[in-house]
Design a protein around this motif. Structure first.
Motif, mmCIF file in Angstrom:
data_model
loop_
_atom_site.group_PDB
_atom_site.id
_atom_site.type_symbol
_atom_site.label_atom_id
_atom_site.label_comp_id
_atom_site.label_asym_id
_atom_site.label_seq_id
_atom_site.Cartn_x
_atom_site.Cartn_y
_atom_site.Cartn_z
ATOM 1 N N ARG A 1 35.005 16.049 40.446
ATOM 2 C CA ARG A 1 36.366 16.596 40.308
ATOM 3 C C ARG A 1 36.735 17.034 38.912
ATOM 4 N N VAL A 2 37.288 17.956 38.842
ATOM 5 C CA VAL A 2 37.867 18.592 37.563
ATOM 6 C C VAL A 2 39.248 18.880 37.719
ATOM 7 N N SER A 3 39.916 19.179 36.683
ATOM 8 C CA SER A 3 41.391 19.360 36.573
ATOM 9 C C SER A 3 41.563 20.207 35.434
ATOM 10 N N GLY A 4 43.065 20.692 35.168
ATOM 11 C CA GLY A 4 43.561 21.561 34.151
ATOM 12 C C GLY A 4 42.971 23.067 34.087
ATOM 13 N N PRO A 5 42.602 23.477 33.118
ATOM 14 C CA PRO A 5 42.116 24.826 33.022
ATOM 15 C C PRO A 5 40.718 25.076 34.190
ATOM 16 N N LEU A 6 40.087 24.006 34.132
ATOM 17 C CA LEU A 6 38.715 24.205 35.357
ATOM 18 C C LEU A 6 39.482 24.527 36.437
ATOM 19 N N ALA A 7 40.465 23.610 37.097
ATOM 20 C CA ALA A 7 40.793 23.774 38.480
ATOM 21 C C ALA A 7 41.539 25.234 38.681
ATOM 22 N N ARG A 8 42.123 25.753 37.570
ATOM 23 C CA ARG A 8 42.823 26.980 37.535
ATOM 24 C C ARG A 8 41.552 27.996 37.721
ATOM 25 N N LEU A 9 40.469 27.901 36.897
ATOM 26 C CA LEU A 9 39.210 28.908 36.955
ATOM 27 C C LEU A 9 38.722 28.801 38.391
ATOM 28 N N ALA A 10 38.739 27.486 39.075
ATOM 29 C CA ALA A 10 38.036 27.389 40.429
ATOM 30 C C ALA A 10 38.859 28.342 41.350
ATOM 31 N N THR A 11 40.180 28.093 41.171
ATOM 32 C CA THR A 11 41.214 29.226 42.082
ATOM 33 C C THR A 11 40.637 30.412 42.099
ATOM 34 N N ARG A 12 40.377 30.968 40.723
ATOM 35 C CA ARG A 12 39.968 32.249 40.472
ATOM 36 C C ARG A 12 38.495 32.692 41.223
ATOM 37 N N HIS A 13 37.666 31.565 41.127
ATOM 38 C CA HIS A 13 36.185 31.971 41.825
ATOM 39 C C HIS A 13 36.504 31.981 43.268
ATOM 40 N N PHE A 14 37.425 31.117 43.703
ATOM 41 C CA PHE A 14 37.398 30.897 45.359
ATOM 42 C C PHE A 14 38.309 32.107 45.701
#
Length: 387
Positions: free
Chosen positions: A172-185
């Motif tokens: 589980r990751v959070s913060g900037p990495l979660a926002r980057l995951a949104t872009r990848h999806f």
């Protein structure tokens, strides 16, 4: 006056240059990641995150089985879609496209979940079917994200499958990495084209990890180069776990080079592979690895599906990518590379624990194997790029 280097110094210089190009500059983290090695614990955490969501729930998976676990996720996603949230589910048409998924598909459609198959077979573009979406990702409210090797199925559950459940790893990751995951999806949801180069920054000094997909427009070999770059940086040890291992890849060669320069290199793979031919291909790499000094172990008690790397107890990689040709060069994959000693320490401890349930393949034993085994390895070697 020219400076002359020894062969070893030249090799180290090449490794350092490759590392500088392929491994991002990251700040050192302090335990911001949550590690999961049991499916039941992971699934409970993911369902709880879905239930807490207030805006968006975006999820993709290679396998999403029409069983008790799949039904549980469909119910949670459907409830949130009916509550008005933006809920999307992106599944691989090969990995999850079973006939008995139709009932769950109807439940998703009736609730308002936005659903999409990744590359169903199309006679107009048959070769596209060869690339699969092998990623496993859940992003909630662009606030927290879960990624790794776990598929959605009962095979990963102690409660439902028992002691023979599959062995896997997730984060589980959070913060900037979660926002980057949104872009990848979103990028894969929209058109499945390669990410622009700027989406994978080379320098990320403000964060302790980076999410890296299979390739961007700058590099279609990004995962292979990332692994090889980290291996080239290693000073003391490299501990790798992979269900499949591709002989002849840049990662294979980097491991041999690291062992030659005295790094403690260990590779953990399953004794039993599915499909069998993938295991034959993995074993085709043993000879050169052992000759170089790499220690190879086969995991015995159950199916091994985890994909993790630990370098010098400081750097680690966790994600969906196997160390084989398809994951490194063909499929859509997503991994986390992290510079975090807490995470690396957890992964290293788990690796050493897994070795207690593994059998080491020694050089003398390997060369006494049967001619039948050698023939199967030859078949695996020939088929290694198709698996």
């Amino acid at each position: 006056m020219p400076v002359f280097r020894t062969s070893q110094e030249a090799q180290q210089a090449v490794a350092q240059a490759r590392s500088a190009i392929c491994v991002p500059e990251l700040g050192e983290g302090h335990g911001a990641f949550a590690l999961f090695i049991e499916g039941d614990v992971l699934f409970d955490a993911m369902i709880a995150a879905i239930e807490r969501a207030t805006d968006t729930i975006w999820m993709e998976s290679y396998i999403f089985a029409a069983d008790e676990v799949g039904a549980r996720f469909v119910a949670a996603l459907a409830a949130k879609a009916r509550a008005g949230l933006d809920v999307r589910l992106h599944l691989d048409a090969f990995g999850a496209g079973q006939r008995n998924f139709r009932a769950l598909r109807r439940a998703l459609a009736q609730s308002g979940v936005r659903f999409r198959w990744f590359r169903p077979f199309d006679l107009r573009h048959p070769l596209r079917y060869f690339q699969r979406n092998h990623r496993k990702l859940l992003v909630v409210d662009s606030r927290e994200a879960y990624l790794g090797g776990f598929n959605i199925r009962r095979l990963n559950s102690w409660r439902l499958h028992g002691v023979t459940r599959q062995r896997d790893t997730h984060l589980r990751v959070s913060g900037p990495l979660a926002r980057l995951a949104t872009r990848h999806f979103d990028r894969l949801w929209q058109d499945a084209r390669a990410l622009p180069a700027k989406a994978i920054p080379q320098e990320a000094g403000g964060i302790e990890g980076l999410l890296v997909p299979s390739y961007s427009r700058r590099c279609r070999k990004r995962l292979a180069c990332l692994h090889a770059g980290l291996i080239g940086m290693a000073q003391t040890h490299i501990y790798l776990t992979s269900p499949y291992f591709g002989p002849g890849t840049v990662v294979d060669k980097a491991l041999q080079e690291a062992a030659h320069r005295g790094v403690d290199v260990r590779l953990l793979v399953p004794r039993r592979s599915d499909p069998l031919v993938a295991g034959w291909a993995t074993r085709a790499a043993y000879g050169q690895l052992l000759s170089a000094g790499v220690r190879v172990y086969e995991y015995l008690p159950r199916q091994l599906h985890a994909k993790t790397s630990v370098v010098d107890a400081a750097w680690s990689i966790v994600g969906s990518a196997n160390l084989d040709y398809r994951s490194l060069f063909v499929n859509q994959e997503l991994v986390l590379v992290a510079h975090d000693r807490a995470l690396a320490g957890q992964l290293q401890a788990q690796f050493l624990d897994d070795l207690c349930d593994a059998s080491e393949i020694t050089h003398p034993t390997w060369y006494r194997r049967s001619w039948r085994a050698r023939g199967l390895e030859a078949i695996g070697w020939v088929a290694r790029r198709l698996l």
